[in-house]
Design a protein around this motif. Structure first.
Motif, PDB file in Angstrom:
ATOM      1  N   THR A 171       0.854  -1.186   0.000  1.00  0.00           N
ATOM      2  CA  THR A 171       0.000   0.000   0.000  1.00  0.00           C
ATOM      3  C   THR A 171       0.889   1.234   0.000  1.00  0.00           C
ATOM      4  OG1 THR A 171      -0.081   0.129   2.412  1.00  0.00           O
ATOM      5  CG2 THR A 171      -1.772  -1.213   1.323  1.00  0.00           C
ATOM      6  N   THR A 172       0.294   2.359  -0.318  1.00  0.00           N
ATOM      7  CA  THR A 172       1.046   3.622  -0.305  1.00  0.00           C
ATOM      8  C   THR A 172       1.570   3.925   1.087  1.00  0.00           C
ATOM      9  OG1 THR A 172      -0.304   4.487  -2.121  1.00  0.00           O
ATOM     10  CG2 THR A 172       0.928   6.078  -0.801  1.00  0.00           C
ATOM     11  N   THR A 173       0.712   3.679   2.096  1.00  0.00           N
ATOM     12  CA  THR A 173       1.130   3.910   3.482  1.00  0.00           C
ATOM     13  C   THR A 173       2.327   3.040   3.846  1.00  0.00           C
ATOM     14  OG1 THR A 173      -1.141   4.446   4.119  1.00  0.00           O
ATOM     15  CG2 THR A 173       0.390   3.853   5.885  1.00  0.00           C
ATOM     16  N   GLY A 174       2.267   1.778   3.427  1.00  0.00           N
ATOM     17  CA  GLY A 174       3.369   0.872   3.716  1.00  0.00           C
ATOM     18  C   GLY A 174       4.669   1.321   3.069  1.00  0.00           C
ATOM     19  N   LEU A 175       4.584   1.791   1.821  1.00  0.00           N
ATOM     20  CA  LEU A 175       5.787   2.237   1.116  1.00  0.00           C
ATOM     21  C   LEU A 175       6.358   3.502   1.745  1.00  0.00           C
ATOM     22  CD1 LEU A 175       4.793   1.638  -2.622  1.00  0.00           C
ATOM     23  CD2 LEU A 175       6.074   0.151  -1.082  1.00  0.00           C
ATOM     24  N   ILE A 176       5.472   4.411   2.188  1.00  0.00           N
ATOM     25  CA  ILE A 176       5.935   5.626   2.868  1.00  0.00           C
ATOM     26  C   ILE A 176       6.643   5.246   4.166  1.00  0.00           C
ATOM     27  CG2 ILE A 176       5.204   7.722   4.056  1.00  0.00           C
ATOM     28  CD1 ILE A 176       2.968   7.979   1.960  1.00  0.00           C
ATOM     29  N   THR A 177       6.047   4.309   4.898  1.00  0.00           N
ATOM     30  CA  THR A 177       6.652   3.843   6.152  1.00  0.00           C
ATOM     31  C   THR A 177       8.025   3.233   5.893  1.00  0.00           C
ATOM     32  OG1 THR A 177       4.464   3.388   7.079  1.00  0.00           O
ATOM     33  CG2 THR A 177       6.354   2.308   8.125  1.00  0.00           C
ATOM     34  N   ALA A 178       8.108   2.416   4.842  1.00  0.00           N
ATOM     35  CA  ALA A 178       9.397   1.815   4.495  1.00  0.00           C
ATOM     36  C   ALA A 178      10.427   2.883   4.168  1.00  0.00           C
ATOM     37  CB  ALA A 178       9.226   0.859   3.315  1.00  0.00           C
ATOM     38  N   GLY A 179      10.000   3.907   3.406  1.00  0.00           N
ATOM     39  CA  GLY A 179      10.918   4.990   3.041  1.00  0.00           C
ATOM     40  C   GLY A 179      11.426   5.743   4.256  1.00  0.00           C
ATOM     41  N   ILE A 180      10.517   6.026   5.199  1.00  0.00           N
ATOM     42  CA  ILE A 180      10.908   6.744   6.420  1.00  0.00           C
ATOM     43  C   ILE A 180      11.900   5.912   7.238  1.00  0.00           C
ATOM     44  CG2 ILE A 180      10.076   7.640   8.625  1.00  0.00           C
ATOM     45  CD1 ILE A 180       7.455   8.369   7.200  1.00  0.00           C
ATOM     46  N   SER A 181      11.627   4.607   7.349  1.00  0.00           N
ATOM     47  CA  SER A 181      12.514   3.746   8.147  1.00  0.00           C
ATOM     48  C   SER A 181      13.892   3.627   7.504  1.00  0.00           C
ATOM     49  CB  SER A 181      11.881   2.359   8.315  1.00  0.00           C
ATOM     50  OG  SER A 181      11.857   1.648   7.089  1.00  0.00           O
ATOM     51  N   ILE A 182      13.942   3.562   6.188  1.00  0.00           N
ATOM     52  CA  ILE A 182      15.235   3.469   5.491  1.00  0.00           C
ATOM     53  C   ILE A 182      16.024   4.756   5.666  1.00  0.00           C
ATOM     54  CG2 ILE A 182      16.318   3.310   3.223  1.00  0.00           C
ATOM     55  CD1 ILE A 182      14.075   1.367   2.442  1.00  0.00           C
ATOM     56  N   ILE A 183      15.339   5.905   5.554  1.00  0.00           N
ATOM     57  CA  ILE A 183      16.012   7.190   5.753  1.00  0.00           C
ATOM     58  C   ILE A 183      16.538   7.293   7.184  1.00  0.00           C
ATOM     59  CG2 ILE A 183      15.654   9.685   5.882  1.00  0.00           C
ATOM     60  CD1 ILE A 183      13.648   9.362   3.559  1.00  0.00           C
ATOM     61  N   ALA A 184      15.718   6.852   8.159  1.00  0.00           N
ATOM     62  CA  ALA A 184      16.147   6.889   9.555  1.00  0.00           C
ATOM     63  C   ALA A 184      17.350   5.984   9.783  1.00  0.00           C
ATOM     64  CB  ALA A 184      14.990   6.466  10.460  1.00  0.00           C
ATOM     65  N   ALA A 243      20.397   7.687   8.202  1.00  0.00           N
ATOM     66  CA  ALA A 243      20.845   8.834   8.994  1.00  0.00           C
ATOM     67  C   ALA A 243      21.564   8.383  10.261  1.00  0.00           C
ATOM     68  CB  ALA A 243      19.649   9.719   9.350  1.00  0.00           C
ATOM     69  N   ALA A 244      20.984   7.390  10.942  1.00  0.00           N
ATOM     70  CA  ALA A 244      21.607   6.885  12.167  1.00  0.00           C
ATOM     71  C   ALA A 244      22.956   6.235  11.880  1.00  0.00           C
ATOM     72  CB  ALA A 244      20.677   5.887  12.855  1.00  0.00           C
ATOM     73  N   GLN A 245      23.029   5.523  10.755  1.00  0.00           N
ATOM     74  CA  GLN A 245      24.296   4.881  10.392  1.00  0.00           C
ATOM     75  C   GLN A 245      25.384   5.920  10.121  1.00  0.00           C
ATOM     76  OE1 GLN A 245      24.067   1.938   7.229  1.00  0.00           O
ATOM     77  NE2 GLN A 245      26.169   2.353   6.603  1.00  0.00           N
ATOM     78  N   LEU A 246      25.019   6.992   9.433  1.00  0.00           N
ATOM     79  CA  LEU A 246      25.998   8.036   9.124  1.00  0.00           C
ATOM     80  C   LEU A 246      26.410   8.807  10.370  1.00  0.00           C
ATOM     81  CD1 LEU A 246      24.510   9.422   5.776  1.00  0.00           C
ATOM     82  CD2 LEU A 246      26.470   7.904   6.063  1.00  0.00           C
ATOM     83  N   LEU A 247      25.450   9.040  11.279  1.00  0.00           N
ATOM     84  CA  LEU A 247      25.742   9.802  12.501  1.00  0.00           C
ATOM     85  C   LEU A 247      26.580   9.001  13.489  1.00  0.00           C
ATOM     86  CD1 LEU A 247      22.299  11.583  13.107  1.00  0.00           C
ATOM     87  CD2 LEU A 247      24.454  12.665  12.436  1.00  0.00           C
ATOM     88  N   THR A 248      26.290   7.721  13.607  1.00  0.00           N
ATOM     89  CA  THR A 248      26.985   6.889  14.596  1.00  0.00           C
ATOM     90  C   THR A 248      28.126   6.087  14.009  1.00  0.00           C
ATOM     91  OG1 THR A 248      25.474   5.006  14.249  1.00  0.00           O
ATOM     92  CG2 THR A 248      24.829   6.660  15.887  1.00  0.00           C
ATOM     93  N   ASP A 249      28.217   6.058  12.665  1.00  0.00           N
ATOM     94  CA  ASP A 249      29.208   5.234  11.962  1.00  0.00           C
ATOM     95  C   ASP A 249      29.070   3.768  12.371  1.00  0.00           C
ATOM     96  OD1 ASP A 249      31.237   4.834  10.143  1.00  0.00           O
ATOM     97  OD2 ASP A 249      32.827   5.055  11.634  1.00  0.00           O
ATOM     98  N   SER A 250      27.827   3.340  12.569  1.00  0.00           N
ATOM     99  CA  SER A 250      27.566   1.970  13.023  1.00  0.00           C
ATOM    100  C   SER A 250      26.354   1.407  12.295  1.00  0.00           C
ATOM    101  CB  SER A 250      27.321   1.935  14.534  1.00  0.00           C
ATOM    102  OG  SER A 250      26.837   0.668  14.942  1.00  0.00           O
ATOM    103  N   MET A 251      26.542   0.258  11.618  1.00  0.00           N
ATOM    104  CA  MET A 251      25.422  -0.406  10.973  1.00  0.00           C
ATOM    105  C   MET A 251      24.453  -0.974  12.002  1.00  0.00           C
ATOM    106  SD  MET A 251      26.950  -2.323   7.594  1.00  0.00           S
ATOM    107  CE  MET A 251      28.279  -3.194   8.434  1.00  0.00           C
ATOM    108  N   GLY A 294      16.080   2.025  12.211  1.00  0.00           N
ATOM    109  CA  GLY A 294      15.057   1.669  11.226  1.00  0.00           C
ATOM    110  C   GLY A 294      13.991   0.769  11.805  1.00  0.00           C
ATOM    111  N   ILE A 295      14.394  -0.199  12.617  1.00  0.00           N
ATOM    112  CA  ILE A 295      13.431  -1.114  13.241  1.00  0.00           C
ATOM    113  C   ILE A 295      12.525  -0.364  14.208  1.00  0.00           C
ATOM    114  CG2 ILE A 295      13.218  -3.082  14.816  1.00  0.00           C
ATOM    115  CD1 ILE A 295      15.828  -4.163  13.534  1.00  0.00           C
ATOM    116  N   ILE A 296      13.090   0.562  14.987  1.00  0.00           N
ATOM    117  CA  ILE A 296      12.287   1.342  15.939  1.00  0.00           C
ATOM    118  C   ILE A 296      11.229   2.151  15.207  1.00  0.00           C
ATOM    119  CG2 ILE A 296      12.369   3.296  17.541  1.00  0.00           C
ATOM    120  CD1 ILE A 296      15.071   2.232  18.518  1.00  0.00           C
ATOM    121  N   ILE A 297      11.597   2.750  14.079  1.00  0.00           N
ATOM    122  CA  ILE A 297      10.626   3.526  13.291  1.00  0.00           C
ATOM    123  C   ILE A 297       9.488   2.619  12.825  1.00  0.00           C
ATOM    124  CG2 ILE A 297      10.288   4.748  11.109  1.00  0.00           C
ATOM    125  CD1 ILE A 297      11.612   6.429  13.262  1.00  0.00           C
ATOM    126  N   LEU A 298       9.815   1.406  12.396  1.00  0.00           N
ATOM    127  CA  LEU A 298       8.783   0.467  11.955  1.00  0.00           C
ATOM    128  C   LEU A 298       7.854   0.097  13.109  1.00  0.00           C
ATOM    129  CD1 LEU A 298      10.901  -1.876   9.647  1.00  0.00           C
ATOM    130  CD2 LEU A 298       9.208  -0.185   8.929  1.00  0.00           C
TER     131      LEU A 298
END
Length: 442
Positions: free
Chosen positions: A238-251, A254-262, A269-273
């Motif tokens: 669904t559109t909602t699901g894809l938007i949610t996926a996009g937000i979680s991937i961006i999060a 961003a967290a990976q770049l800020l913390t330098d940790s995968m 990303g999991i917390i956002i989901l």
């Protein structure tokens, strides 16, 4: 015989005989440690100490696996598959009249390249994208060895050439280690020096696509696990699901770049989901466990590879290997360039990481290259190419383990013979040739 050479040969022979890669790495480390004079106790101690170094990488891939499967519950993989189906048709008969094979491989190639530079999630996209496409790929009889070659090209070539994402990290490692070894190098010099070696990767890809694996290959129509398949691509998202996926991937990014940790990137990303209720609380534990299990093999290989590298370092034979190669050169630039590249190939094949190979070889290669009269750009090409060699084709490299994790979702893709051997032959041979040309002409 040099302990490093012997250990790598043992590991490769066992792997080619279809012995489990983790077991092959442990056996290679044991034999190498004993030949290197560490004794049984010293070998075990060095291996155990090194294992801890791979724990963070293993945990990173476990978390990425959990995140990938959690994102898949939003319908993102089905949306990607539906996007492909719009161009190739939903009927098997219609697919045979278009150019679906080229489109699928192109999408996979673009995703692999983007995963290194544009959205640096590395191999986390593979368990999201590849398993849902396997049914279509089977219908089209696409040789999975070709798909593995396409994926590995996209996972390796961008960081070799482009100074962004993982490429920036690789280029910084080259520049900083070469500067510390006595040759001042700026990071903006690296792309130009790595252009020819990267062209070798392109030549290997062209050979794989248009010659080696152009013929169709039959695969059984095996049912995938429920978490990896979708029969109805139109209704599975669904559109909602894809938007949610996009937000979680961006999060996650961003967290990976800020913390330098995968690890913390995947956690974000999991917390956002969770927060956006894309993952039901009652299903979350099983879902994340399935994802971690899917990537567990890669984690164990990385742990074993870290132990292997620790044993090789403890023997002191890495430096001996380089020094013996230097002694054999006798002032011959052409032979010197070739031997340095082969040494880099052996080291990377053993430890499975081009990023970890550069610091090992730079301290010896830089003074040797300067003594032989190589220019700064030629020296960069030697060190960078020697480091990247073996990343494609190493049983312990995430650039080969990642493609296998997706292509073997239905149990029809062998890691060694369908990923490691094809990528080794198609990429390492031309990269050695083009790396040697770069060293001799720059």
């Amino acid at each position: 015989m040099n302990a490093v050479v012997f250990a790598v040969i043992i590991m490769l022979i066992l792997s080619l005989l279809r012995v489990n890669v983790v077991f092959s790495l442990i056996m290679g480390a044991l034999v190498g440690g004993l030949i290197g004079g560490l004794g049984m106790d010293g070998t075990i101690a060095a291996f155990s100490e090194g294992v801890g170094g791979g724990a963070n990488v293993a945990l990173s891939y476990a978390m990425l696996g959990g995140f990938a499967v959690a994102v898949s519950s939003t319908g993102l993989p089905e949306a990607l598959v539906a996007f492909v189906l719009k161009f190739i048709g939903n009927k098997e008969e219609a697919r045979s009249k278009k150019l679906p094979k080229a489109l699928i491989l192109f999408v996979i190639l673009i995703m692999a390249c983007f995963s290194q530079n544009v959205v640096p999630v590395h191999i986390a996209f593979i368990p999201l994208l590849i398993p849902p496409l396997l049914k279509i790929m089977n219908e089209l009889r696409i040789d999975r060895r070709l798909t593995a070659s396409v994926l590995t090209f996209g996972l390796v070539t961008p960081y070799m050439l482009l100074p962004v994402g993982f490429g920036q990290i690789f280029h910084e490692i080259i520049a900083s280690n070469m500067t510390e070894s006595g040759l001042e190098v700026a990071i903006d010099q690296v792309p130009g020096a790595m252009l020819l070696p990267a062209a070798g990767m392109l030549v290997g890809l062209i050979i794989a696509v248009f010659f080696t694996y152009r013929k169709p290959r039959e695969y059984a129509r095996v049912e995938l696990p429920v978490s990896m398949k979708s029969e109805d691509h139109e209704a599975a998202y669904t559109t909602t699901g894809l938007i949610t996926a996009g937000i979680s991937i961006i999060a996650a990014l961003a967290a990976q770049l800020l913390t330098d940790s995968m690890v913390f990137g995947a956690l974000a990303g999991i917390i956002i989901l969770y927060i956006l209720r894309a993952v039901r609380w009652s299903e979350a534990d099983q879902l994340l466990t399935n994802g971690m299990r899917m990537m567990a093999f890669i984690g164990f290989v990385m742990i074993a590879a870290s132990g292997f590298a620790s044993v090789m370092g403890a023997t002191g034979d890495v430096a001996t290997l380089v020094e013996n190669s230097a002694a054999a050169i006798g002032g011959n630039k052409a032979l010197g360039a070739l031997l340095m590249l082969v040494v880099g190939l052996l080291v990377t094949m053993g430890i499975g990481s081009s990023f970890s190979t550069v610091p090992i070889i730079a301290t010896i290669f830089v003074p040797l290259a300067l003594e032989l009269g190589f220019s700064p750009l030629a020296t960069i090409a030697l060190v960078g190419t020697a480091g990247a060699l073996g990343d494609a084709g190493s049983p312990a490299s995430d650039s080969t383990l990642g493609p296998t994790s997706g292509l073997n979702a239905d149990g029809q893709h062998n890691h060694i013979w369908d990923t490691v051997v094809p990528t080794f032959l198609h990429y390492n041979i031309p990269v050695i040739i083009f790396g040697w040309i770069a060293a001799m002409t720059l």
